[in-house]
Design an enzyme around this catalytic site. Sequence first.
Site, PDB file in Angstrom:
ATOM      1  N   ALA A 581       0.827  -1.199   0.000  1.00 24.98           N
ATOM      2  CA  ALA A 581       0.000   0.000   0.000  1.00 24.98           C
ATOM      3  C   ALA A 581       0.863   1.252   0.000  1.00 24.98           C
ATOM      4  O   ALA A 581       2.044   1.226   0.356  1.00 24.98           O
ATOM      5  CB  ALA A 581      -0.922  -0.011   1.223  1.00 24.98           C
ATOM      6  N   GLU A 582       0.255   2.363  -0.421  1.00 23.96           N
ATOM      7  CA  GLU A 582       0.895   3.682  -0.405  1.00 23.96           C
ATOM      8  C   GLU A 582       2.212   3.696  -1.181  1.00 23.96           C
ATOM      9  O   GLU A 582       3.178   4.356  -0.790  1.00 23.96           O
ATOM     10  CB  GLU A 582       1.142   4.148   1.043  1.00 23.96           C
ATOM     11  CG  GLU A 582      -0.096   4.181   1.911  1.00 23.96           C
ATOM     12  CD  GLU A 582      -1.135   5.177   1.410  1.00 23.96           C
ATOM     13  OE1 GLU A 582      -0.734   6.119   0.703  1.00 23.96           O
ATOM     14  OE2 GLU A 582      -2.324   5.006   1.720  1.00 23.96           O
ATOM     15  N   LYS A 599      12.153  -3.354   1.622  1.00 25.98           N
ATOM     16  CA  LYS A 599      10.940  -2.561   1.431  1.00 25.98           C
ATOM     17  C   LYS A 599      11.338  -1.108   1.193  1.00 25.98           C
ATOM     18  O   LYS A 599      11.992  -0.496   2.046  1.00 25.98           O
ATOM     19  CB  LYS A 599      10.022  -2.666   2.652  1.00 25.98           C
ATOM     20  CG  LYS A 599       9.449  -4.041   2.881  1.00 25.98           C
ATOM     21  CD  LYS A 599       8.559  -4.082   4.112  1.00 25.98           C
ATOM     22  CE  LYS A 599       7.325  -3.222   3.935  1.00 25.98           C
ATOM     23  NZ  LYS A 599       6.389  -3.361   5.078  1.00 25.98           N
ATOM     24  N   GLU A 643      13.608 -10.328   6.678  1.00 23.68           N
ATOM     25  CA  GLU A 643      13.900 -11.705   6.274  1.00 23.68           C
ATOM     26  C   GLU A 643      13.233 -12.037   4.944  1.00 23.68           C
ATOM     27  O   GLU A 643      12.062 -11.704   4.720  1.00 23.68           O
ATOM     28  CB  GLU A 643      13.429 -12.665   7.364  1.00 23.68           C
ATOM     29  CG  GLU A 643      13.815 -14.108   7.123  1.00 23.68           C
ATOM     30  CD  GLU A 643      13.480 -14.991   8.311  1.00 23.68           C
ATOM     31  OE1 GLU A 643      13.644 -16.220   8.196  1.00 23.68           O
ATOM     32  OE2 GLU A 643      13.063 -14.443   9.356  1.00 23.68           O
ATOM     33  N   ASP A 688      -4.268  -6.527  10.712  1.00 28.25           N
ATOM     34  CA  ASP A 688      -4.365  -6.805   9.271  1.00 28.25           C
ATOM     35  C   ASP A 688      -3.916  -8.238   8.980  1.00 28.25           C
ATOM     36  O   ASP A 688      -3.175  -8.485   8.029  1.00 28.25           O
ATOM     37  CB  ASP A 688      -3.521  -5.812   8.475  1.00 28.25           C
ATOM     38  CG  ASP A 688      -3.859  -5.845   6.978  1.00 28.25           C
ATOM     39  OD1 ASP A 688      -4.960  -6.320   6.626  1.00 28.25           O
ATOM     40  OD2 ASP A 688      -3.029  -5.408   6.171  1.00 28.25           O
ATOM     41  N   PRO A 691      -4.166 -14.068   4.704  1.00 28.82           N
ATOM     42  CA  PRO A 691      -3.210 -15.001   4.077  1.00 28.82           C
ATOM     43  C   PRO A 691      -2.032 -14.309   3.410  1.00 28.82           C
ATOM     44  O   PRO A 691      -0.930 -14.859   3.395  1.00 28.82           O
ATOM     45  CB  PRO A 691      -4.086 -15.747   3.061  1.00 28.82           C
ATOM     46  CG  PRO A 691      -5.454 -15.692   3.630  1.00 28.82           C
ATOM     47  CD  PRO A 691      -5.555 -14.371   4.316  1.00 28.82           C
TER      48      PRO A 691
END
Length: 977
Positions: A581-582, A599, A643, A688, A691
């Site tokens: 997101a974002e 990330k 990780e 949140d 899966p």
Amino acid sequence: MPARRLLLLLTLLLPGLGIFGSTSTVTLPETLLFVSTLDGSLHAVSKRTGSIKWTLKEDPVLQVPTHVEEPAFLPDPNDGSLYTLGSKNNEGLTKLPFTIPELVQASPCRSSDGILYMGKKQDIWYVIDLLTGEKQQTLSSAFADSLCPSTSLLYLGRTEYTITMYDTKTRELRWNATYFDYAASLPEDDVDYKMSHFVSNGDGLVVTVDSESGDVLWIQNYASPVVAFYVWQREGLRKVMHINVAVETLRYLTFMSGEVGRITKWKYPFPKETEAKSKLTPTLYVGKYSTSLYASPSMVHEGVAVVPRGSTLPLLEGPQTDGVTIGDKGECVITPSTDVKFDPGLKSKNKLNYLRNYWLLIGHHETPLSASTKMLERFPNNLPKHRENVIPADSEKKSFEEVINLVDQTSENAPTTVSRDVEEKPAHAPARPEAPVDSMLKDMATIILSTFLLIGWVAFIITYPLSMHQQQQLQHQQFQKELEKIQLLQQQQQQLPFHPPGDTAQDGELLDTSGPYSESSGTSSPSTSPRASNHSLCSGSSASKAGSSPSLEQDDGDEETSVVIVGKISFCPKDVLGHGAEGTIVYRGMFDNRDVAVKRILPECFSFADREVQLLRESDEHPNVIRYFCTEKDRQFQYIAIELCAATLQEYVEQKDFAHLGLEPITLLQQTTSGLAHLHSLNIVHRDLKPHNILISMPNAHGKIKAMISDFGLCKKLAVGRHSFSRRSGVPGTEGWIAPEMLSEDCKENPTYTVDIFSAGCVFYYVISEGSHPFGKSLQRQANILLGACSLDCLHPEKHEDVIARELIEKMIAMDPQKRPSAKHVLKHPFFWSLEKQLQFFQDVSDRIEKESLDGPIVKQLERGGRAVVKMDWRENITVPLQTDLRKFRTYKGGSVRDLLRAMRNKKHHYRELPAEVRETLGSLPDDFVCYFTSRFPHLLAHTYRAMELCSHERLFQPYYFHEPPEPQPPVTPDAL
């Protein structure tokens, strides 16, 4: 058209006028008439005498909301048709072109105005004793309850249709309704059926007439509006036609036919005759049952007041009935008009949008037109279509608004009405002569357009050479910048912490790759700018402190590959693992020669990233929580190294060829719950869980994989002493996995960690069912969650493993957050027990209750409902060799759970002394042995576990149950004494 509900059964009066033979001592279904009423009753009455033999009481035919929103939906209990009141065009009452069963059949579907339609259909069979009307058995897809069998049985099928409308714009439930209907064949022109039934609207008055002679056979009042009549045939119920008429009309006609209470002849023509059609006028009756409104077609005579079409409040008093109507006690009365006003106080109490017209006349309305509705963008293929109200199949490109307005066909003299949204135009309308003013306007528009085109060409000719010169200068500047970048890389190449093997990249290669890479800098890490090139490289903690470590690109010798290096983190922008997101992008990268996931986070999300990093640092000591390594920043982005994992839980479940490498589904769920319990112990609520956020690790040195919880972007850290969080900052989570209290306005308490338990329960079912969701398909899920409409159909009700899983999942997805277990409670549940632990639990329970009194609370709790657990007599459900062996030593009660556990314990203790035949049928210890019993008695473990909660505090049962430790008490100071 679906079968209508069975309501009231008509009794036959006046035996001397009966058309049947003498009464038989044996009641056959062919001699009965079945009458279904709005309150849910099904009356079985004699066709000849009209006396009620028995009544089957079920849920009402209609279950609708008690409030009235705009537009209001009025269902027809006869067939499930729908009428609306209070639409945007203020059209009054209108009829929709579909019924509730048809909507259920077409669902899930979505309207053009953002309304989601969810439908549910559930069938059930009742096995009825024909003589008494007592239910002998109830059969459905979910359960089967039975009583003692009877020789005379009647099988009645009933269907429940539930339709739900959810507004995506307001995120509120728009309307919902449940409609019940009995399974029956459609009515036919049966010459053998010699009776006609006239039913009054608003009450249960029924007049049954001989359709040939006109003799009145009987009159009966069933105290609730009648919605259907049925007769019995060999293949089941068959619906019988009936005529709905106004109460005034029915009483007026019966009064004109003879003396009160002694009606012998029906003098008014039947609806089959043309004369009747000219005297009886079709209308729509709006009635009120309990707190809900409904609508039903009705025939009236000339003396009945009828509300004009499009009106909801009469301006003048309606006409009075010409004839005299008869009250229940025989006196002559004038039937008063009935209206209802909705309480304005409910508007502020329930925060509802009420109708513009607060008044709605309850009574007879002129037959409404069919609505040109926007309920469905198009009729699905499985929805029954009618030629007069559906666009042809070859015109799918047309919008639903282009459907012509539907005109009701019941009144021949009704004028043709044009939809307010779409104007009908004649097929061959004459061309209108063009007015002089229109011609002048067109000439002026042409002149203005030509002038603008001329000015544009002149401006282009003047500015084109200048723009070309500027573009050439810009390209030259960019070329100089690229040369400076190459020089910088050559000077600092030896200082790079990560240098792929191979020769040094050539200048031309870097230049070729930097062009297209810089163009995609909106979604990838940018190249080093000249301003950033003046800074020295920073790594480790210094990079984080400076906050402006430059990111550099390094070519590894491949024309298509470049490497971005920020501090200790390096990655290839083309090696994308996923998107978040974002604008977050996850790359495959390196940290200290270790493969990691990187990330890349945008500046506007830096505060969220810092919070995520802080939570990762606190929680990553657990093996089932994603591990955090490092964070770095440059002038534009923040990078988090975590990780690297092999896949998500979604891939684990849905990809059939996924290599599980020994990670069984139950072990995976146990690891996930263990990680969640660790987060909750740190006062961290994930918020949140789904899966996609449960990852599967890379294989370790032994080739094993594990599950890990990831994505802490929406996590909430609760302050010390707090157990809940506020919803003022919004609703975090992913639609379809959000707990109901997060969206419900009725929930007054703040959410707690149990929102994660709800999501985990959905994940449990998703894994066990191999991809299904307890609240349906993705389009319906969140609406079903708000309604509590879950289905665990993938779990077999008589399979031991599924019974245990259902017992746990139902607790985890409970609508009441306080009824959900904690993560540590979930870990103690028998769902995660090995077969050896199950057998040990049975043995410990048997040892504990061996000397317990039969009247003691523990034994009573264990035996409560135990006969269903042992299938009435457990001795009859085991193999013959074991039966024979058990009879040698002691007597066991076949209906006792306690004795079954005792037999299991004794055979386990003396297993090696058992005959070879018995050992063979029981199997090896412990796995085959315990499966022998749990496969035959699938509810035994769940029942015993619930019953023994009374002893959960005892030392013997501490390995099986979880108890919250007492909260520490503050120390007592001398001043407090």
